[in-house]
Design a protein around this motif. Structure first.
Motif, PDB file in Angstrom:
ATOM      1  N   LEU A  58       0.838  -1.198   0.000  1.00 51.22           N
ATOM      2  CA  LEU A  58       0.000   0.000   0.000  1.00 51.22           C
ATOM      3  C   LEU A  58       0.876   1.253   0.000  1.00 51.22           C
ATOM      4  O   LEU A  58       2.080   1.183   0.267  1.00 51.22           O
ATOM      5  CB  LEU A  58      -0.908  -0.003   1.230  1.00 51.22           C
ATOM      6  CG  LEU A  58      -1.835  -1.208   1.404  1.00 51.22           C
ATOM      7  CD1 LEU A  58      -2.675  -1.020   2.664  1.00 51.22           C
ATOM      8  CD2 LEU A  58      -2.723  -1.410   0.187  1.00 51.22           C
ATOM      9  N   PRO A  59       0.300   2.416  -0.306  1.00 47.27           N
ATOM     10  CA  PRO A  59       1.076   3.653  -0.219  1.00 47.27           C
ATOM     11  C   PRO A  59       1.716   3.808   1.161  1.00 47.27           C
ATOM     12  O   PRO A  59       1.128   3.426   2.181  1.00 47.27           O
ATOM     13  CB  PRO A  59       0.017   4.739  -0.467  1.00 47.27           C
ATOM     14  CG  PRO A  59      -1.020   4.061  -1.303  1.00 47.27           C
ATOM     15  CD  PRO A  59      -1.072   2.651  -0.800  1.00 47.27           C
ATOM     16  N   ALA A  60       2.897   4.385   1.196  1.00 46.75           N
ATOM     17  CA  ALA A  60       3.644   4.507   2.451  1.00 46.75           C
ATOM     18  C   ALA A  60       2.858   5.260   3.514  1.00 46.75           C
ATOM     19  O   ALA A  60       2.990   4.986   4.712  1.00 46.75           O
ATOM     20  CB  ALA A  60       4.981   5.201   2.180  1.00 46.75           C
ATOM     21  N   GLU A  61       2.031   6.223   3.100  1.00 47.00           N
ATOM     22  CA  GLU A  61       1.262   7.015   4.055  1.00 47.00           C
ATOM     23  C   GLU A  61       0.280   6.170   4.862  1.00 47.00           C
ATOM     24  O   GLU A  61      -0.163   6.578   5.944  1.00 47.00           O
ATOM     25  CB  GLU A  61       0.490   8.118   3.315  1.00 47.00           C
ATOM     26  CG  GLU A  61       1.340   9.185   2.667  1.00 47.00           C
ATOM     27  CD  GLU A  61       1.883   8.780   1.297  1.00 47.00           C
ATOM     28  OE1 GLU A  61       2.608   9.572   0.687  1.00 47.00           O
ATOM     29  OE2 GLU A  61       1.548   7.651   0.839  1.00 47.00           O
ATOM     30  N   CYS A  62      -0.075   4.994   4.340  1.00 53.50           N
ATOM     31  CA  CYS A  62      -1.049   4.150   5.040  1.00 53.50           C
ATOM     32  C   CYS A  62      -0.519   3.630   6.369  1.00 53.50           C
ATOM     33  O   CYS A  62      -1.283   3.374   7.306  1.00 53.50           O
ATOM     34  CB  CYS A  62      -1.479   2.985   4.145  1.00 53.50           C
ATOM     35  SG  CYS A  62      -2.461   3.504   2.719  1.00 53.50           S
ATOM     36  N   ARG A  63       0.785   3.477   6.487  1.00 53.55           N
ATOM     37  CA  ARG A  63       1.348   3.047   7.767  1.00 53.55           C
ATOM     38  C   ARG A  63       1.096   4.107   8.835  1.00 53.55           C
ATOM     39  O   ARG A  63       0.715   3.796   9.963  1.00 53.55           O
ATOM     40  CB  ARG A  63       2.858   2.816   7.630  1.00 53.55           C
ATOM     41  CG  ARG A  63       3.243   1.620   6.776  1.00 53.55           C
ATOM     42  CD  ARG A  63       4.750   1.571   6.582  1.00 53.55           C
ATOM     43  NE  ARG A  63       5.146   0.430   5.758  1.00 53.55           N
ATOM     44  CZ  ARG A  63       5.631  -0.705   6.235  1.00 53.55           C
ATOM     45  NH1 ARG A  63       5.748  -0.880   7.530  1.00 53.55           N
ATOM     46  NH2 ARG A  63       5.976  -1.685   5.415  1.00 53.55           N
ATOM     47  N   THR A  64       1.336   5.348   8.468  1.00 57.49           N
ATOM     48  CA  THR A  64       1.110   6.452   9.407  1.00 57.49           C
ATOM     49  C   THR A  64      -0.351   6.558   9.791  1.00 57.49           C
ATOM     50  O   THR A  64      -0.696   6.743  10.968  1.00 57.49           O
ATOM     51  CB  THR A  64       1.600   7.771   8.792  1.00 57.49           C
ATOM     52  OG1 THR A  64       2.966   7.652   8.433  1.00 57.49           O
ATOM     53  CG2 THR A  64       1.410   8.935   9.754  1.00 57.49           C
TER      54      THR A  64
END
Length: 298
Positions: free
Chosen positions: A287-293
């Motif tokens: 998934l897009p990296a921002e999804c972890r945040t």
């Protein structure tokens, strides 16, 4: 407990090799509340997540959210406003009190534990074909009641459940400039192509035939303005052609060749290598990296 578990798992992802990562749908499915802060769709409709989603009120003057136990009634503010607007129109139709609204997204979007490939960024929603006769259903009733099918068992035609009100509702739904496209059973699209008068057909271009959408229709909104992380869906050939309404010969494929291939699947060459990734198998690194945040944020 579910929320703390999801956050703990997310924080541990950086220390794990990709093969050891838990499935993204398990992590997003465990979170019970949206993230705080501004709303933001991230990624694509079928490979993303969402920040700052808003819950559709369980009941309103012209709608009820169904299957509340799934906890999938969260959307971008634009989606919640759209559903409320469309439900008011539905309430003006003979025999309709408003709308029964099915799945939108999980609290933080992302892949779902089951049932959908999309609905991941708060811009997809399922609307039942069942005309509401009452809007005071209990929570338990909303888990047990079912919608109606508007097509025949052989999938080629609409049945007696299909009414002019269904067509009027879909026309209003598709005519809204916020809408990108609407998915519905091919039989319904054919019926609308046959019934729509000349000069009033532009909205039909947004109505897309797809398998399995006979008890509900699926609305997909465009990426809202000011959403740089939201990936716009690529236009289809019909969208690129001027004046196309999707009522050409290709529509008949859905009730002929497509159905025949469902009954008698053609032989496919033996696959080599790993199967393609999907919403069922995505891990966080897919998934897009921002999804972890978004998953780990309060």
């Amino acid at each position: 407990m579910f929320r703390s578990t999801a956050i703990a798992l997310t924080l541990a992802l950086a220390a794990l090799p990709a093969a050891a990562e838990p499935l993204a749908r398990q992590l997003f499915g465990a979170v019970q509340a949206p993230s705080r802060g501004d709303s933001q769709p991230v990624g694509t409709y079928a490979r993303g997540c969402a920040a700052g989603l808003v819950a559709l009120p369980e009941s309103g003057p012209t709608w009820q959210a169904m299957r509340l136990g799934r906890n999938r009634y969260y959307g971008q503010p634009e989606m919640i406003a759209y559903l409320e607007d469309l439900s008011r129109f539905a309430a003006s139709l003979p025999g309709w009190k408003g709308l029964y609204i099915g799945d939108i997204s999980q609290p933080r979007g992302g892949p779902m534990t089951g049932g959908h490939a999309s609905h991941q960024i708060g811009l997809d929603a399922d609307i039942w074909m069942l005309p509401p006769k009452r809007l005071d259903l209990s929570r338990s009733a909303r888990e047990s009641i079912g919608s109606i099918s508007i097509r025949t068992e052989d999938q080629t035609r609409v049945n007696g459940n299909w009414t002019p009100q269904h067509m009027a509702l879909l026309r209003a739904a598709a005519s809204d400039p916020r809408v990108d496209r609407i998915f519905v059973a091919a039989a319904a699209k054919i019926a609308m192509c046959n019934a729509a008068p000349r000069g009033d057909r532009a909205w039909l271009q947004k109505i897309r035939p797809i398998y399995g959408h006979n008890v509900h229709f699926h609305v997909r909104l465009k990426c809202p303005a000011g959403s740089p992380l939201c990936q716009v869906q690529k236009p289809t050939v019909a969208e690129l052609s001027k004046g196309g309404d999707g009522c050409d010969d290709t529509l008949n494929w859905w009730v002929t060749t497509y159905l025949e291939e469902l009954r008698h699947p053609p032989k496919k060459p033996k696959r080599t290598g790993p199967p393609p990734k999907s919403a069922k198998t995505y891990v966080m690194s897919d998934l897009p990296a921002e999804c972890r945040t978004i998953l780990a944020s309060p």
